[in-house]
Design an enzyme around this catalytic site. Structure first.
Site, PDB file in Angstrom:
ATOM      1  N   LYS A  55       0.818  -1.220   0.000  1.00 49.07           N
ATOM      2  CA  LYS A  55       0.000   0.000   0.000  1.00 49.07           C
ATOM      3  C   LYS A  55       0.858   1.280   0.000  1.00 49.07           C
ATOM      4  CE  LYS A  55      -3.891  -2.185   2.354  1.00 49.07           C
ATOM      5  NZ  LYS A  55      -4.908  -2.020   3.424  1.00 49.07           N
ATOM      6  N   TYR A  59     -12.572  -2.398  -3.280  1.00 49.26           N
ATOM      7  CA  TYR A  59     -13.032  -2.393  -1.882  1.00 49.26           C
ATOM      8  C   TYR A  59     -14.552  -2.262  -1.754  1.00 49.26           C
ATOM      9  CZ  TYR A  59      -8.335  -2.240   0.147  1.00 49.26           C
ATOM     10  OH  TYR A  59      -7.055  -2.562   0.570  1.00 49.26           O
ATOM     11  N   PHE A 101     -15.098   3.869   7.078  1.00 50.64           N
ATOM     12  CA  PHE A 101     -13.742   4.201   6.630  1.00 50.64           C
ATOM     13  C   PHE A 101     -13.572   4.118   5.110  1.00 50.64           C
ATOM     14  CE2 PHE A 101     -13.773  -0.304   8.004  1.00 50.64           C
ATOM     15  CZ  PHE A 101     -13.383  -0.935   6.838  1.00 50.64           C
ATOM     16  N   ARG A 119      -1.741 -14.392   4.913  1.00 46.28           N
ATOM     17  CA  ARG A 119      -2.455 -13.689   5.996  1.00 46.28           C
ATOM     18  C   ARG A 119      -1.667 -13.795   7.304  1.00 46.28           C
ATOM     19  NH1 ARG A 119      -7.087 -11.441   4.584  1.00 46.28           N
ATOM     20  NH2 ARG A 119      -8.000 -11.329   6.658  1.00 46.28           N
ATOM     21  N   THR A 144      -5.108  -7.072  10.916  1.00 45.22           N
ATOM     22  CA  THR A 144      -5.420  -5.801  10.242  1.00 45.22           C
ATOM     23  C   THR A 144      -4.969  -4.618  11.083  1.00 45.22           C
ATOM     24  OG1 THR A 144      -7.362  -6.856   9.252  1.00 45.22           O
ATOM     25  CG2 THR A 144      -7.303  -4.452   9.208  1.00 45.22           C
ATOM     26  N   ASN A 193      -2.037   0.234   6.805  1.00 42.74           N
ATOM     27  CA  ASN A 193      -1.500  -1.012   7.356  1.00 42.74           C
ATOM     28  C   ASN A 193      -0.613  -1.769   6.364  1.00 42.74           C
ATOM     29  OD1 ASN A 193      -3.549  -1.875   5.714  1.00 42.74           O
ATOM     30  ND2 ASN A 193      -4.617  -3.078   7.257  1.00 42.74           N
ATOM     31  N   HIS A 217      -2.227  -5.471   1.730  1.00 42.88           N
ATOM     32  CA  HIS A 217      -3.516  -6.162   1.634  1.00 42.88           C
ATOM     33  C   HIS A 217      -3.242  -7.569   1.157  1.00 42.88           C
ATOM     34  CE1 HIS A 217      -7.593  -7.254   0.390  1.00 42.88           C
ATOM     35  NE2 HIS A 217      -7.003  -7.786  -0.660  1.00 42.88           N
ATOM     36  N   GLU A 255      -9.667 -11.107  -7.215  1.00 41.31           N
ATOM     37  CA  GLU A 255      -8.770  -9.949  -7.090  1.00 41.31           C
ATOM     38  C   GLU A 255      -7.615 -10.015  -8.094  1.00 41.31           C
ATOM     39  OE1 GLU A 255      -9.802  -9.221  -2.355  1.00 41.31           O
ATOM     40  OE2 GLU A 255      -7.760  -9.811  -2.903  1.00 41.31           O
TER      41      GLU A 255
HETATM   42  P1  CMP Z   1      -7.381  -4.440   3.976  1.00 43.19           P
HETATM   43  O1  CMP Z   1      -6.924  -5.792   4.383  1.00 43.19           O
HETATM   44  O2  CMP Z   1      -6.830  -3.894   2.713  1.00 43.19           O
HETATM   45  O3  CMP Z   1      -8.982  -4.434   3.869  1.00 43.19           O
HETATM   46  C1  CMP Z   1      -9.757  -3.285   4.122  1.00 43.19           C
HETATM   47  C2  CMP Z   1      -8.962  -2.116   4.585  1.00 43.19           C
HETATM   48  O4  CMP Z   1      -9.676  -1.064   5.172  1.00 43.19           O
HETATM   49  C3  CMP Z   1      -8.012  -2.570   5.667  1.00 43.19           C
HETATM   50  O5  CMP Z   1      -7.021  -3.416   5.140  1.00 43.19           O
HETATM   51  C4  CMP Z   1      -7.541  -1.227   6.209  1.00 43.19           C
HETATM   52  O6  CMP Z   1      -6.519  -0.668   5.419  1.00 43.19           O
HETATM   53  C5  CMP Z   1      -8.775  -0.343   6.029  1.00 43.19           C
HETATM   54  N1  CMP Z   1      -9.420  -0.010   7.297  1.00 43.19           N
HETATM   55  C6  CMP Z   1      -9.492   1.237   7.818  1.00 43.19           C
HETATM   56  N2  CMP Z   1     -10.151   1.217   8.980  1.00 43.19           N
HETATM   57  C7  CMP Z   1     -10.518  -0.053   9.217  1.00 43.19           C
HETATM   58  C8  CMP Z   1     -11.224  -0.700  10.268  1.00 43.19           C
HETATM   59  N3  CMP Z   1     -11.704  -0.036  11.326  1.00 43.19           N
HETATM   60  N4  CMP Z   1     -11.413  -2.044  10.173  1.00 43.19           N
HETATM   61  C9  CMP Z   1     -10.952  -2.739   9.101  1.00 43.19           C
HETATM   62  N5  CMP Z   1     -10.270  -2.171   8.077  1.00 43.19           N
HETATM   63  C10 CMP Z   1     -10.047  -0.844   8.133  1.00 43.19           C
END
Ligand code: CMP
Length: 139
Positions: free
Chosen positions: A10, A50, A58, A86, A92, A113, A116, A127
């Site tokens: 990311k 997404y 968010f 994972r 996450t 984070n 993904h 995906e």
């Molecule tokens: P990802 O695994 O890419 O899937 C959804 C993304 O939403 C997650 O990682 C985070 O980057 C983002 N995100 C932001 N806030 C939240 C939250 N509260 N819970 C889960 N995902 C979040």
């Protein structure tokens, strides 16, 4: 079973020049990077990718963060690649991520984070197909 999973490095990680460091963790875990491309996601691509989170509070911030700067999209291959990646990524929320995981080492916050990874083999296929054709994946 040998599987393929989809990964995104990311913007928070590409911005800090961490592509190689993330890839070292991926390869160190025994996953092979069988396709990789650095791109700038369009708003349409990020929104579609997404879509399942469209109703979450968010979502808007997520789409704007993911389109602000380049990402690296990847296909990873290996034994049980979906679950294996994972585990390598960690939780996450980086505060809950285990030692040694990518998110524990590099993530800034739950939103930024660093990576993904697909959450199921079915979603991995969906995906991967959004970013790569079969001939672009060299196992
Ligand atoms: P990802 O695994 O890419 O899937 C959804 C993304 O939403 C997650 O990682 C985070 O980057 C983002 N995100 C932001 N806030 C939240 C939250 N509260 N819970 C889960 N995902 C979040």
């Amino acid at each position: 079973m040998t599987e393929r999973t989809f990964s995104i490095i990311k913007p928070d990680a590409t911005r800090r020049n961490l592509t190689g460091a993330v890839n070292a963790v991926i390869e160190g875990a025994g996953l092979r990077i069988v396709a990789q491309r650095r791109i700038k996601l369009t708003e349409a691509q990020a929104k579609k990718f997404y879509e399942v989170h469209a109703e979450r509070p968010f979502y808007g911030e997520l789409v704007s963060q993911m389109t602000a700067e380049p990402v690296v999209v990847q296909v990873l291959e290996g034994p049980n690649a979906v679950a294996a990646y994972r585990e390598v990524m960690g939780a996450t929320n980086p505060e809950q991520a285990a030692e040694g995981t990518i998110r524990k080492q590099f993530a800034l916050s739950i939103g930024e984070n660093s990576v993904h990874g697909s959450d199921s083999l079915e979603n991995a296929g969906i995906e991967i197909a959004q970013f790569f054709t079969d001939d672009q994946i060299v196992g």
